[in-house]
Write an enzyme that holds these catalytic residues in place. Structure first.
Site, PDB file in Angstrom:
ATOM      1  N   TYR A 152       0.838  -1.205   0.000  1.00 45.39           N
ATOM      2  CA  TYR A 152       0.000   0.000   0.000  1.00 45.39           C
ATOM      3  C   TYR A 152       0.874   1.256   0.000  1.00 45.39           C
ATOM      4  CZ  TYR A 152      -3.732   3.201   1.584  1.00 45.39           C
ATOM      5  OH  TYR A 152      -4.634   4.236   1.706  1.00 45.39           O
ATOM      6  N   TYR A 166       3.654  12.934 -14.811  1.00 46.21           N
ATOM      7  CA  TYR A 166       2.657  13.310 -15.825  1.00 46.21           C
ATOM      8  C   TYR A 166       2.489  14.832 -15.862  1.00 46.21           C
ATOM      9  CZ  TYR A 166       0.864   9.060 -17.902  1.00 46.21           C
ATOM     10  OH  TYR A 166       0.742   7.928 -18.658  1.00 46.21           O
TER      11      TYR A 166
HETATM   12  P1  NAD Z   1     -12.609   1.700   0.078  1.00 47.85           P
HETATM   13  O1  NAD Z   1     -11.988   0.365   0.036  1.00 47.85           O
HETATM   14  O2  NAD Z   1     -13.906   1.853   0.802  1.00 47.85           O
HETATM   15  O3  NAD Z   1     -12.802   2.279  -1.384  1.00 47.85           O
HETATM   16  C1  NAD Z   1     -11.945   1.984  -2.444  1.00 47.85           C
HETATM   17  C2  NAD Z   1     -12.789   1.735  -3.666  1.00 47.85           C
HETATM   18  O4  NAD Z   1     -11.925   1.456  -4.770  1.00 47.85           O
HETATM   19  C3  NAD Z   1     -13.710   0.538  -3.514  1.00 47.85           C
HETATM   20  O5  NAD Z   1     -15.014   0.873  -3.927  1.00 47.85           O
HETATM   21  C4  NAD Z   1     -13.089  -0.509  -4.426  1.00 47.85           C
HETATM   22  O6  NAD Z   1     -14.034  -1.434  -4.929  1.00 47.85           O
HETATM   23  C5  NAD Z   1     -12.453   0.348  -5.484  1.00 47.85           C
HETATM   24  N1  NAD Z   1     -11.337  -0.294  -6.173  1.00 47.85           N
HETATM   25  C6  NAD Z   1     -10.233  -0.876  -5.632  1.00 47.85           C
HETATM   26  N2  NAD Z   1      -9.425  -1.337  -6.587  1.00 47.85           N
HETATM   27  C7  NAD Z   1     -10.019  -1.026  -7.779  1.00 47.85           C
HETATM   28  C8  NAD Z   1      -9.690  -1.237  -9.134  1.00 47.85           C
HETATM   29  N3  NAD Z   1      -8.560  -1.851  -9.496  1.00 47.85           N
HETATM   30  N4  NAD Z   1     -10.556  -0.812 -10.094  1.00 47.85           N
HETATM   31  C9  NAD Z   1     -11.702  -0.176  -9.766  1.00 47.85           C
HETATM   32  N5  NAD Z   1     -12.068   0.053  -8.492  1.00 47.85           N
HETATM   33  C10 NAD Z   1     -11.237  -0.371  -7.512  1.00 47.85           C
HETATM   34  O7  NAD Z   1     -11.511   2.691   0.689  1.00 47.85           O
HETATM   35  P2  NAD Z   1     -11.648   4.204   1.159  1.00 47.85           P
HETATM   36  O8  NAD Z   1     -11.378   4.234   2.610  1.00 47.85           O
HETATM   37  O9  NAD Z   1     -12.895   4.795   0.628  1.00 47.85           O
HETATM   38  O10 NAD Z   1     -10.400   4.847   0.427  1.00 47.85           O
HETATM   39  C11 NAD Z   1     -10.542   5.534  -0.805  1.00 47.85           C
HETATM   40  C12 NAD Z   1      -9.221   6.133  -1.231  1.00 47.85           C
HETATM   41  O11 NAD Z   1      -8.784   7.079  -0.238  1.00 47.85           O
HETATM   42  C13 NAD Z   1      -8.111   5.119  -1.389  1.00 47.85           C
HETATM   43  O12 NAD Z   1      -7.321   5.469  -2.496  1.00 47.85           O
HETATM   44  C14 NAD Z   1      -7.303   5.281  -0.125  1.00 47.85           C
HETATM   45  O13 NAD Z   1      -5.956   4.947  -0.322  1.00 47.85           O
HETATM   46  C15 NAD Z   1      -7.479   6.751   0.182  1.00 47.85           C
HETATM   47  N6  NAD Z   1      -7.335   6.992   1.619  1.00 47.85           N
HETATM   48  C16 NAD Z   1      -8.334   6.665   2.490  1.00 47.85           C
HETATM   49  C17 NAD Z   1      -8.152   6.875   3.839  1.00 47.85           C
HETATM   50  C18 NAD Z   1      -9.217   6.548   4.852  1.00 47.85           C
HETATM   51  O14 NAD Z   1      -9.012   6.770   6.058  1.00 47.85           O
HETATM   52  N7  NAD Z   1     -10.374   6.051   4.453  1.00 47.85           N
HETATM   53  C19 NAD Z   1      -6.947   7.407   4.319  1.00 47.85           C
HETATM   54  C20 NAD Z   1      -5.948   7.682   3.396  1.00 47.85           C
HETATM   55  C21 NAD Z   1      -6.153   7.494   2.045  1.00 47.85           C
END
Ligand code: NAD
Length: 320
Positions: A152, A166
């Site tokens: 990750y 990019y």
């Molecule tokens: P989540 O797992 O609920 O959402 C991620 C979404 O991406 C899911 O709907 C999943 O099905 C989709 N996904 C994953 N791989 C995919 C692929 N190859 N093709 C298409 N869809 C795909 O996670 P989240 O907590 O909502 O996180 C969303 C984003 O925010 C992520 O990029 C995460 O790294 C970032 N983020 C979240 C947090 C947090 O606290 N929630 C903190 C830091 C960063």
């Protein structure tokens, strides 16, 4: 975007996930058309159920790690697709690396073809187990490239580097935001993150499982605030990286006690083994977001937690 800086048509990768679905809702409330691209690896149709009959919302169910296109004009690409909880990326290490690498490249290519602004949802995990506290954007991090979180952390670090390349070589208008821990409704009860774990345990009257001695700290931001920050960055002229999080820091043990109190639960707190490379300290320096975006969290901790607990308590017991 139109002359007033309003988004007309946005692509949200990962839009069926926790943060992404709230982002889609907000964009729709603000009048933007939304195309959600998601393969439902860790997301869910339930999260976007409210948009089922919404003509301004489309779900394109596909893996962003394979090349993809979105017909029609697009003025903003928000790239969130990636497993994000420690349980999820432990189960899907290769998918996580692919989403950070190929997924980010495909989303950048889409933005390039469309002449759209591109936002990368990066993470505080790029700071690893930080040696600088609170974490400021100029800190480069302390990351183990072969540890249990490396799929990750390194995927996101690569995604940041790719986004930067990019911008410099192809002129794509990019911005990187580093999200710190976010919580709120639509988190999955068993995704392994502290807030849903403690809430579901407290509501079920089960022991709250605190990792290690619970002295490690976290700073948690209510999802509405995170979404506001993402959109403020998206429509700004900034390139980032910009930290988005709540600078209120508390120990994991205090968080567990607080959740237990708000749930009016009498569950005991038990201590379990701490996962490998679990960061000891997490707290964003949000001075940059405050000054260049005029953004800061506004939802107070007790209110955010109460809203989240309320949402979890309405889930059928079998779904918790
Ligand atoms: P989540 O797992 O609920 O959402 C991620 C979404 O991406 C899911 O709907 C999943 O099905 C989709 N996904 C994953 N791989 C995919 C692929 N190859 N093709 C298409 N869809 C795909 O996670 P989240 O907590 O909502 O996180 C969303 C984003 O925010 C992520 O990029 C995460 O790294 C970032 N983020 C979240 C947090 C947090 O606290 N929630 C903190 C830091 C960063």
């Amino acid at each position: 975007m139109d002359e007033g800086g309003r988004v007309r048509r946005a692509v949200v990768t990962g839009g069926a996930g926790f943060v992404g679905s709230h982002l889609c809702d907000r964009l729709r409330e603000e009048g933007a058309e939304v195309v959600c691209v998601d393969n439902l690896l860790t997301g869910s149709l339930d999260n976007i159920d409210g948009r089922r009959d919404d003509p301004g919302f489309t779900l394109d169910r596909r893996d962003v790690s394979d090349a993809f296109d979105v017909p029609g004009p697009v003025d903003l690409v928000l790239h969130l697709a990636s497993p994000a909880s420690p349980h999820d990326y432990a189960r899907h290490p290769l998918e996580t690396l692919r989403a950070g690498a190929h997924g980010t490249q495909n989303a950048l290519e889409l933005a390039h073809r469309k002449g759209a602004r591109f936002l990368l949802a990066s993470t505080s995990e790029v700071y690893g187990d930080p040696l600088v506290h609170p974490q400021v954007e100029s800190y480069w991090g302390n990351v183990n490239p072969v540890g249990p979180r490396s799929q990750y952390d390194e995927a996101k670090r690569y995604a940041e580097a790719l986004t930067t390349a990019y911008r410099s070589t192809k002129g794509v208008d990019t911005v990187i935001v580093r999200l710190f821990n976010t919580y709120g409704p639509r988190m999955r009860p068993k995704d392994g993150r502290a807030v849903p774990t403690f809430i579901t345990q407290a509501l079920a009257g089960e022991p709250l499982t605190v990792a290690g001695d619970g002295a490690q700290t976290r700073s948690i931001c209510y999802v509405d605030d995170t979404v506001s920050g993402i959109l403020a960055a998206a429509v700004s002229g900034q390139q980032g990286p910009i930290n988005l999080g709540n600078p209120v820091e508390l120990s994991v043990l205090d968080l567990a006690r607080h959740v237990r109190d708000l749930c009016r639960s009498e569950s005991p707190i038990v201590f379990v083994e701490r996962p490998g490379d679990d960061p000891s300290l997490r707290r964003p320096d949000i001075g940059l977001a405050r000054s260049v975006l005029g953004w800061q969290p506004v939802v107070d901790f007790d209110k955010g937690l109460a809203l989240t607990i309320d949402w979890f308590s309405r889930l059928p017991v079998s779904g918790r």
